[in-house]
Each structure stands twice: as C-alpha cells, then as structure tokens.
Design a protein around this motif. Structure first.
Motif, PDB file in Angstrom:
ATOM      1  N   SER A 296       0.696  -1.199   0.074  1.00  0.00           N
ATOM      2  CA  SER A 296      -0.051   0.029   0.309  1.00  0.00           C
ATOM      3  C   SER A 296       0.784   1.241   0.160  1.00  0.00           C
ATOM      4  CB  SER A 296      -0.792   0.185   1.205  1.00  0.00           C
ATOM      5  OG  SER A 296      -0.215   0.096   2.498  1.00  0.00           O
ATOM      6  N   ARG A 297       2.000   1.238  -0.046  1.00  0.00           N
ATOM      7  CA  ARG A 297       2.776   2.251  -0.241  1.00  0.00           C
ATOM      8  C   ARG A 297       3.298   2.766  -1.598  1.00  0.00           C
ATOM      9  NH1 ARG A 297       7.153  -0.504   3.789  1.00  0.00           N
ATOM     10  NH2 ARG A 297       6.517   0.000   5.855  1.00  0.00           N
ATOM     11  N   ARG A 298       3.066   4.228  -1.757  1.00  0.00           N
ATOM     12  CA  ARG A 298       3.390   4.690  -3.188  1.00  0.00           C
ATOM     13  C   ARG A 298       4.793   4.531  -3.397  1.00  0.00           C
ATOM     14  NH1 ARG A 298      -0.704   6.718  -5.999  1.00  0.00           N
ATOM     15  NH2 ARG A 298      -2.514   7.587  -5.028  1.00  0.00           N
ATOM     16  N   PRO A 299       4.991   4.117  -4.665  1.00  0.00           N
ATOM     17  CA  PRO A 299       6.560   4.021  -4.890  1.00  0.00           C
ATOM     18  C   PRO A 299       7.242   5.322  -4.820  1.00  0.00           C
ATOM     19  CG  PRO A 299       5.276   2.839  -6.583  1.00  0.00           C
ATOM     20  CD  PRO A 299       4.367   3.489  -5.596  1.00  0.00           C
ATOM     21  N   ALA A 300       8.495   5.631  -4.280  1.00  0.00           N
ATOM     22  CA  ALA A 300       9.277   6.624  -4.179  1.00  0.00           C
ATOM     23  C   ALA A 300       9.406   7.196  -5.747  1.00  0.00           C
ATOM     24  CB  ALA A 300      10.564   6.466  -3.883  1.00  0.00           C
TER      25      ALA A 300
END
Length: 339
Positions: free
Chosen positions: A334-338
């Motif tokens: 659920s983390r947006r890619p850097a």
C-alpha cells in the motif's frame, strides 16, 4: 459388554456411590486418598470410561461446551478464527469442560438448530458468527439445562451473553490508511461465499463511513469468489473500474486478488494499493509484502474463563463483552513508490 461402574465397584471392593464420587471429582472429604487411588486403578485396569449420557441424566448437564459453527461457513473463516477455536478448546480442558464443534445447517431456523444442540445437554453454548440464535432459542437452551449461552461476534440475542466484534472498525482502519496515502477510488471486496456477509457488510460500512469524510473519495463494492478464476476475471476488468486501491476483506482474498492483478499487468502498489486483514504470516512473505489490518481478538483463555464462570454462576445477568480492536500494519502493498 463394556465394563460398568458396578464392575469397578466390585473389582475395587467399594460401593457404586464411592466409584461415582471418585470418578466424577466429588470425592474430597468423602473418600480417603487410598480408596480414591484404588478406584482409579480398578477403572484403569478394567478400561472403564464414565458414560457421558448417564452422567448427563444424573446432573442435567453433560459437561460439554458446544461451539456452534455453521458447517458450510467453517472453511471460509480462515486461520484467525480456526486458530481461535482450537486454542479455546484447549483452554476449556483446564476447567474440566470439553469443547465440541457442532455444525448448524444454513437452512435451520434458530429453534430447530438449538433443539439439536439441546439434545446433547451442553453446560454452555457459544454460538459463533453465522450460527442461528434468537430470544426463543436462548430460552429453549436454558429450559433444557444449559447454564450459559454466549454469542460470539454479532450483537447477542436477548437473554444471551455477547462477545462483540466491531467489524466496522476493521473497514474504517483500512480506509483511513488508504485515504491518508492519497488514494481516492477504493474498491472493497465483498466475498460471495455464504455466511461471510456478517463480516463483509459491516467492513464495507466502515469504509464508507470514513470515505464520507473525505471530499472526492469513492467506494465501489466488488464481488469476489475464493477461486483463481473469479480473481482473474476481476483483475481483467480492473482498469475499467478506475480504482486505485482495494480493501480486500482479509489477507486470503487480498493475496488471491493481488496475484491475479499482477498476472494481469496491474502494478501493486503503483497502480493499486492492496490492504487485507488478519495479519497472517504468509502475507509478510509475499512480494510486495501485504499491508494488513491486525485484529486483536479476545484471548481464548479469557473467553474460556468467562464461559466457566457463567456455568458456575448461571444467574449472572446477560452482558456484552467488547474486546476486539484493530490497527494497520503498513507494508509494501500500500506504499506509493518513491518518486
């Protein structure tokens, strides 16, 4: 013929009453330790086991704690609840109770179901999510000699004790995390399997309640069967749905859908963030690792202690015991890619 208590009494040279006291745990202050040991040795040598039905006729209760779980729902409960049931049964043994699973037919009325349960003369009944229970059925159980009736999950029927689980909180925690990460178009998996609506509908309601506080947020229920074919079909039309996140009901459905999305060329978490629930170990071994809502259920030991107390104190007024809490375990899915 199997050995009887009369056989044991004759072999040990004592009365049947003495055998009954010893083998039913009532010998303290009545039978000397030496005689108790003699009776136990005789019973063991003869292979005598007390007859549960006969004991039930004498005492009005079998010593059983009946765990009512609809048979067709058990496979869909998942490791979290099956693990709880196994641990609960083990904890009951410490109090001298025997926990037994009893399947309740989906087509049974509450009264028909509990009449089948009452035939076993259980000391207590704990009706798990999906098991039929209403005010009349609680009264049937009590009149048949059941000391404690406990509903696990949904609000209890009148006359029963309840162990409440806030399923809306599970959905609310998942939605709050996704919205905080900038996701605005959230799919919510609604399993089609029978009995899971008692979980999935409140979780959907929790997602909607949180999304309603966020301008521009959209919630779309998406049906999913627990099959690879159903997941593949949903993944193939995912882009048409225009969703950038999904709360997938629990970890098992999340893992099933996430693999299908990846096979369909949908990037997780770039195109869609995925959140499950139950925080299963397997979800932490996937790539990307699975974000999950961790649910803190009442400890099995605590539930067993409650049931034992209610058996010993059957006049305890019905009450609702609330213990479940939920919080998010954030991982890669659920983390947006850097960048």
């Amino acid at each position: 013929m199997p050995p009887t208590s009369t056989s044991v009494a004759r072999y040990a040279g004592v009365s049947r009453a003495t055998v009954s006291y010893v083998l039913n745990g009532l010998a303290a202050g009545r039978v000397s330790p030496a005689t108790q040991e003699k009776v136990r040795e005789a019973a063991e040598e003869l292979g005598y086991v007390p007859h549960a039905a006969a004991r039930s006729l004498r005492s009005g209760s079998s010593g059983l704690v009946l765990i009512a779980v609809p048979a067709d729902v058990v496979p869909a409960f998942g490791p979290l609840f099956t693990g709880f049931i196994a641990a609960f049964q083990a904890e009951l043994q410490a109090y001298g109770h025997t926990g037994v699973l009893h399947g309740a037919s989906a087509g049974d009325t509450p009264q028909a179901a509990v009449r089948a349960w009452a035939e076993l003369r259980p000391a207590a009944v704990i009706a798990m999510i999906g098991a039929p229970l209403d005010e009349a059925s609680v009264e049937i159980l009590k009149r048949s000699g059941t000391f404690a009736v406990v509903s696990y999950g949904p609000p209890p029927a009148p006359g029963a004790h309840g162990i409440a689980m806030d399923q809306e909180e599970v959905g609310a925690v998942a939605a709050a995390h996704l919205l905080a990460g900038g996701r605005r178009d959230i799919g919510v998996v609604v399993p089609v399997e029978h009995g899971l609506g008692l979980f999935s509908q409140p979780r959907l309601k929790g997602v909607r309640a949180v999304a309603a506080t966020c301008p521009g947020a959209r919630v779309v229920p998406v049906e999913l069967a627990y099959t690879e074919e159903s997941a593949a079909e949903l993944a193939d039309r995912w882009r048409d749905l225009g969703l950038d996140a999904v709360f997938a009901y629990n970890d098992e459905y999340a893992m099933l859908l996430m693999r299908a999305l990846q096979d369909a060329g949908v990037d997780v978490p770039g195109d869609v963030a995925v959140v499950g629930a139950d925080d299963l170990l397997l979800g932490r071994l996937l790539r990307p690792t699975l974000t999950s809502v961790r649910i803190e259920l009442p400890p099995p030991a605590e539930v067993a202690a409650l049931v034992d107390r209610l058996i010993r104190e059957p006049e305890t007024p019905p009450a609702v015991h609330r213990r479940s809490t939920a919080h998010i375990e954030v991982r890669e899915s659920s983390r947006r890619p850097a960048g």
